[in-house]
Design a protein around this motif. Structure first.
Motif, mmCIF file in Angstrom:
data_model
loop_
_atom_site.group_PDB
_atom_site.id
_atom_site.type_symbol
_atom_site.label_atom_id
_atom_site.label_comp_id
_atom_site.label_asym_id
_atom_site.label_seq_id
_atom_site.Cartn_x
_atom_site.Cartn_y
_atom_site.Cartn_z
ATOM 1 N N CYS A 123 -6.743 53.050 -3.797
ATOM 2 C CA CYS A 123 -5.356 53.494 -3.929
ATOM 3 C C CYS A 123 -5.042 54.425 -2.767
ATOM 4 O O CYS A 123 -5.857 55.265 -2.399
ATOM 5 C CB CYS A 123 -5.167 54.222 -5.253
ATOM 6 S SG CYS A 123 -3.599 55.120 -5.336
ATOM 7 N N HIS A 125 -2.677 56.664 -2.608
ATOM 8 C CA HIS A 125 -1.994 57.903 -3.017
ATOM 9 C C HIS A 125 -0.745 58.128 -2.165
ATOM 10 O O HIS A 125 -0.564 59.168 -1.529
ATOM 11 C CB HIS A 125 -2.970 59.085 -2.976
ATOM 12 C CG HIS A 125 -4.103 58.882 -3.931
ATOM 13 N ND1 HIS A 125 -3.982 59.110 -5.273
ATOM 14 C CD2 HIS A 125 -5.344 58.373 -3.751
ATOM 15 C CE1 HIS A 125 -5.119 58.780 -5.877
ATOM 16 N NE2 HIS A 125 -5.954 58.324 -4.979
ATOM 17 N N CYS A 131 4.471 52.478 -7.574
ATOM 18 C CA CYS A 131 3.963 52.402 -8.946
ATOM 19 C C CYS A 131 4.612 53.465 -9.821
ATOM 20 O O CYS A 131 4.958 53.209 -10.966
ATOM 21 C CB CYS A 131 2.450 52.574 -8.950
ATOM 22 S SG CYS A 131 1.909 54.080 -8.110
ATOM 23 N N PRO A 166 2.149 47.460 -3.665
ATOM 24 C CA PRO A 166 1.974 46.395 -2.669
ATOM 25 C C PRO A 166 0.536 46.288 -2.161
ATOM 26 O O PRO A 166 0.255 45.462 -1.316
ATOM 27 C CB PRO A 166 2.894 46.831 -1.514
ATOM 28 C CG PRO A 166 3.567 48.088 -1.943
ATOM 29 C CD PRO A 166 2.810 48.647 -3.094
ATOM 30 N N PHE A 167 -0.349 47.141 -2.667
ATOM 31 C CA PHE A 167 -1.704 47.196 -2.127
ATOM 32 C C PHE A 167 -2.759 46.601 -3.054
ATOM 33 O O PHE A 167 -3.938 46.607 -2.725
ATOM 34 C CB PHE A 167 -2.067 48.650 -1.822
ATOM 35 C CG PHE A 167 -1.113 49.299 -0.866
ATOM 36 C CD1 PHE A 167 -1.250 49.106 0.500
ATOM 37 C CD2 PHE A 167 -0.056 50.059 -1.324
ATOM 38 C CE1 PHE A 167 -0.352 49.680 1.383
ATOM 39 C CE2 PHE A 167 0.843 50.635 -0.443
ATOM 40 C CZ PHE A 167 0.700 50.447 0.915
#
Ligand code: SF4
Ligand code: SF4
Lengths: 266, 386
Positions: A123, A125, A131, A166-167
């Motif tokens: 993630c 961050h 999200c 999107p990751f």
């Protein structure tokens, strides 16, 4: 906890400032609150970090062992289940090759070494996390130190956050994860069936003044720090070296920077 | 009025018992899913929404379609729709309840679902979607029930209903627009992130919803003494609406295809390639998509030419349009949005039998609700005619 304390003090301050202290002397009540609060030990680093960031120094990841050590350090302490199929997989930190990590910047002439280079992913961050925007319950939220974290007891498992990120950083507990935890760590919460989870930035270690587990295990391959501090190593690298980030076009401002080639700015 | 649903022919009861049986099987499947988790479905880390959310999306459209009768009838005093408007409102009630059930069976922690209202997040589209859906359900229950009740007594419906009827018109548009925004606002899903998504949703809804409604009206005409279109002019008007809505829908779709392929942007093209030709041998959706394309053009052709007046070809045309939209929105759109995934990999989704039986059960609940409500409406009308 430190955040709660700070909010409490802030509100108490506002109350006194408004003169709502009634018959109490303004200074008196301020003192009393301060002394009551000081009974609790402030975690050494908890207040200091303002902008969580990580630099991945690709020159330090040569062998599979370099990568696996990092991934296992996280899996172990965070009770990550090892699922037996890819469908139900839970991943906090893992790796992929260049083509897939940076899916939008393909280069067919890339040589084999670069093509096969393993990129650590997790993630990001993000500064503007998609999200968090999507989550209908506030179960996913951004902390003051920049960590995008989760309240596993509030999550309803709608998976809107998974569609929004999107990751591909988020995993869903398609079944009870507990039977699949190899090394159980009683000091970290396990999750239940039906909630989403992801890397939580090692908030629990930062509170004790420790580095994130992956950074500690990486022999300098992962450099963690505070981007708002101009003396930090991450700031120095990000501001003077050429680094790349995944999918910047979506404006989420990911905070994981990849130092590719380890060299200075071209 | 509800007692009218308790007396009926043998066929009526056989149908009810059949629906209850489907619901029972699905309920059992849901209990399994409840205990084991959503791992019992075909969904995965990569394709994290499946048939449930796709049905939800499609049915919001069916619900919104009631507005295609409400607007002409109440706003423009278009009398032809007088007998059919109640069928549209009751269909909307069944559809919205199915939508809510599909969300319910999709979430991982259903017991916590009220967290959406306990901790409202004004930045989340899902919060607004929940609000507009519940509002739409309430509106249709109030309007449908009071207008029918008034009709039974042979009086005009009370005046206080009028503003609610007018409110239902923008509200119907809002439910499907907000549903489109659920998808269109997500970065990184180029198949969904399109400004025309809400317009496409409305166009396909106004084609599929009224198609279903006409088919239901034809069934009502067959099985009861009540004719929803005694002068034979309501259905042809509705057919016109369906025809133009479907043409608009196909046009919007082609706009998307043009933008993706002429610009030649890989992300924009990828999902379209996946659904029309497949990527690296992954082609589970390809036959579905071509079927939808064929049905869409077949339906439009049958409705454009005088074939639309043929009593046999009309239902075929309507079914074609209904299923073309169902495949597009109720199967392909949601699944293909996740392909390729964030790492440019293709992961297929195949629903499981358990999942499908839950889907069928939710549809059976909807069919049961619509059957009961229609039975009530039909009985009231039959009394009037007698
Ligand atoms: S990487 Fe994904 S999950 Fe992490 S903060 Fe960004 S959008 Fe959220
Ligand atoms: S799955 Fe949980 S964290 Fe994700 S959007 Fe839904 S409630 Fe929020």
């Amino acid at each position: 906890m430190s955040i709660n304390r700070r909010q409490f003090l802030k509100r108490a301050g506002a109350v006194t400032a408004l003169g709502l202290g009634g018959s109490f002397a303004t200074i008196g009540i301020g003192d009393r609150l301060a002394s009551a609060a000081s009974e609790y030990e402030e975690a050494p680093n908890a207040d200091k970090i303002k902008h969580w960031a990580m630099v991945v120094d690709m020159s330090k990841f040569k062998t599979e062992e370099d990568i696996n050590r990092v991934i296992q350090s996280c899996d172990k302490i965070h009770n990550i289940p090892q699922m037996d199929n890819s469908k139900d997989e839970i991943k906090w930190i893992w790796y992929d090759d260049y083509e897939h990590t940076f899916a939008d910047s393909e280069n067919e002439y890339l040589d084999e070494t670069m093509k096969k280079m393993p990129f650590i992913v997790m993630c990001n961050h993000c500064e503007n996390p998609a999200c968090v925007r999507a989550c209908p319950t506030g179960a996913t939220f951004k902390r003051e130190d920049g960590i995008v974290t989760m309240d596993f007891h509030r999550c309803i498992g709608c998976r809107f956050c998974m569609g929004a990120c999107p990751f591909g950083a988020r995993s869903f507990n398609f079944r009870d994860p507990r039977p699949f935890i190899k090394d159980f760590n009683p000091n970290f919460p396990t999750r239940t069936q039906g909630v989403v989870e992801k890397c939580l930035g090692c908030y629990e270690r930062l509170e004790n003044g420790e580095q994130p587990a992956c950074a500690e295990a990486s022999n300098g391959g992962l450099i963690f720090g505070d981007l708002s501090d101009q003396n930090s190593e991450v700031y120095k690298i990000v501001s003077t070296k050429f680094t790349i980030r995944r999918k910047t076009q979506f404006g989420t401002q990911p905070n994981v920077y990849y130092l590719v080639g380890g060299g200075d700015r071209a | 009025m509800l007692e009218k649903a308790l007396s009926g022919s043998k066929k009526y009861w056989a149908w009810i018992i059949f629906l209850l049986a489907v619901i029972a099987v699905g309920f059992f499947s849901y209990m399994r899913q409840f205990n084991y988790g959503l791992g019992l479905t075909g969904m995965s880390r990569d394709v994290s929404w499946g048939l449930y959310i796709a049905q939800f999306t499609f049915l919001v459209g069916v619900a919104a379609a009631a507005v295609m009768l409400v607007t002409p009838y109440y706003l423009h005093d278009f009398k032809r729709f007088g007998k059919m408007v109640i069928l549209a409102e009751f269909l909307a009630i069944g559809a919205v309840i199915m939508c809510i059930l599909f969300i319910f069976v999709d979430v991982g922690q259903p017991m916590r679902i009220l967290n959406v209202l306990l901790y409202p997040q004004l930045h989340s589209v899902m919060f607004y979607d929940m609000c507009v859906l519940c509002g739409y359900l309430a509106i249709n229950l109030i309007v449908g029930w009071t207008t029918l009740g008034a009709e039974r007594k042979g009086v005009h419906y009370p005046n206080w209903v009028k503003p609610i009827i007018y409110l239902s018109i923008p509200w119907a548009f809002s439910i499907h627009t907000v549903t489109a925004f659920l998808y269109a606002g997500l970065p990184g899903r180029s198949f969904w992130m399109s400004a025309i998504m809400a317009a496409r949703f409305l166009a396909s809804a106004f084609a599929a919803g009224p198609s279903l409604l006409i088919i239901l009206a034809l069934i009502v005409r067959k099985v009861s003494k009540f004719d929803p279109d005694p002068d034979r002019n309501a259905i042809p008007s509705l057919v016109k609406i369906i025809r133009y809505a479907m043409i608009a829908n196909v046009f919007f779709y082609l706009c998307e295809v043009f933008t993706a392929f002429y610009s030649n942007v890989p992300e924009e093209m990828a999902s379209f390639k996946y659904i029309f030709v497949g990527i690296d041998g992954h082609a589970t959706l390809v036959p579905w998509m071509w079927t939808a394309a064929f049905l869409a053009f077949l339906g439009i052709a049958l409705l454009v030419f005088p074939t639309r007046k043929n009593p046999v070809l009309l239902p075929i045309a309507l079914l074609s349009i209904y299923f073309a939209n169902w495949i597009d929105k109720g199967v392909v759109l949601i699944l293909a949005g996740f392909v390729p995934n964030s790492f440019d990999r293709v992961v297929d989704y195949i629903p499981t039998a358990n999942e499908i039986s839950i889907v069928l059960a939710v549809y059976a609940v909807g069919a049961l609700i619509v059957t009961v409500l229609y039975k009530v409406a039909i009985s009231v009308r039959e009394q009037q005619q007698a």
